[in-house]
Design a protein around this motif. Sequence first.
Motif, PDB file in Angstrom:
ATOM      1  N   GLY A 286       0.800  -1.212   0.000  1.00 26.65           N
ATOM      2  CA  GLY A 286       0.000   0.000   0.000  1.00 26.65           C
ATOM      3  C   GLY A 286       0.833   1.262   0.000  1.00 26.65           C
TER       4      GLY A 286
ATOM      5  N   GLY B  59      -1.435   0.302  -4.059  1.00 27.04           N
ATOM      6  CA  GLY B  59      -2.826   0.489  -3.712  1.00 27.04           C
ATOM      7  C   GLY B  59      -3.474  -0.637  -2.935  1.00 27.04           C
TER       8      GLY B  59
ATOM      9  N   ARG C  48      -1.959   3.825   1.257  1.00 30.41           N
ATOM     10  CA  ARG C  48      -3.024   3.804   0.263  1.00 30.41           C
ATOM     11  C   ARG C  48      -4.335   3.251   0.810  1.00 30.41           C
ATOM     12  NH1 ARG C  48      -1.791   7.605  -2.323  1.00 30.41           N
ATOM     13  NH2 ARG C  48      -4.044   7.419  -2.525  1.00 30.41           N
TER      14      ARG C  48
ATOM     15  N   ASP D 199      -7.482   5.120   0.052  1.00 29.63           N
ATOM     16  CA  ASP D 199      -8.304   4.932  -1.143  1.00 29.63           C
ATOM     17  C   ASP D 199      -9.622   4.230  -0.832  1.00 29.63           C
ATOM     18  OD1 ASP D 199      -6.238   6.084  -2.514  1.00 29.63           O
ATOM     19  OD2 ASP D 199      -5.435   4.201  -3.308  1.00 29.63           O
TER      20      ASP D 199
ATOM     21  N   ALA E  49       2.885   9.451  -2.988  1.00 29.11           N
ATOM     22  CA  ALA E  49       1.694   8.980  -2.278  1.00 29.11           C
ATOM     23  C   ALA E  49       0.916  10.122  -1.640  1.00 29.11           C
ATOM     24  CB  ALA E  49       2.087   7.961  -1.213  1.00 29.11           C
TER      25      ALA E  49
END
Length: 387
Positions: A217, A221, A242, A245, A283
């Motif tokens: 991550g 992702g 991530r 998300d 990021a």
Amino acid sequence: MTSQTAQKANIPSSDQIRRAPKVLLHDHLDGGLRPGTIVELARASSYSQLPETDPDKLGVWFHEAADSGSLERYLETFSHTVGVMQTRDALVRVARECAEDLAEDGVVYAEVRYAPEQHLEAGLSLEEVVEAVNEGFREGERIARENGHRIRVGALLTAMRHAARALEIAELANRYRDLGVVGFDIAGAEAGHPPTRHLDAFEYLKRENNHFTIHAGEAFGLPSIWQALQWCGADRLGHGVRIIDDIQVHADGSVKLGRLASYVRDKRIPLELCPSSNLQTGAAESYADHPIGLLRRLHFRATVNTDNRLMSHTSMSREFEHLVDAFGYTLDDMQWFSVNAMKSSFIPFDERLAMINDVIKPGFAELKSEWLFRQTSSTSGSEAEED
């Protein structure tokens, strides 16, 4: 940070941030060398590929080369640090200086990771690499004590996710368990190299009741995070930034967590967040925009880390300074992050508890008392002037 800003609430000054007892879970040994050490080790080993031979210019080069917004380009800078870490003496020195530098910065507990398989070019065995690094950490701890600092350093053995030695390194980590090695990790570019390629290593570690974290991550992702947790069974997420998300923030300020984000929060899975590094690899766009602000507010098990002190030109104190400036974090917030990290470490529970109750909480209590005393003195002085 201005002195006027530091007077609000219990926002710490730069000096208090440095003196606060900090805990570091995500730091790479080959990403934290002193530039002067690189130059000296290169000269001693006839390594001739350095882009600069002046330590100051070399330090700038590492930071600028890593500050590209690309994880792959960021990782390229390590060829030079790894290139000078191929002998026993070099490994001992780098590990010793790592412990010294962290202790000087107020870190009281650190887990520092490195990949033994990357230090074999001059003929060392995997075991010799581990023993040299462990020796260096012990020397660094001793020198720190002599200088009035307290630190404990545990090693995480890392396997490179693009290679095929994960099981071998996992077995190595298990052999040196309780001898300075506290766990296992895989690292390297995420795209195209899923953690599921190394399931045999993770299954072995679970059978041995050993600890491991997985780089996930950071750039790839949510699928990377899901695989690390549900297929591999990671105890912690290396970065894990991530996960943002899977969190929706609506215009009215309400927040909705997806199933994966809810699982991560509900299970108290530690996130090894590295703000400066995350900015470099794209990021996050700024400290103020970094997901750590929302993750802290939502009470995820967030921790603050350096990742690579050389490449990011950072330290634990600098990371916290950025967060204090961006989010107005107080000494209470710093303590929350530090206790989170200590709870999430890979040493035994009673030892974690002792660090929290005997070192971290008393250290922050002293800083808070110091802040309160200064506030009281300042208020008394103002009243006296008015009278």
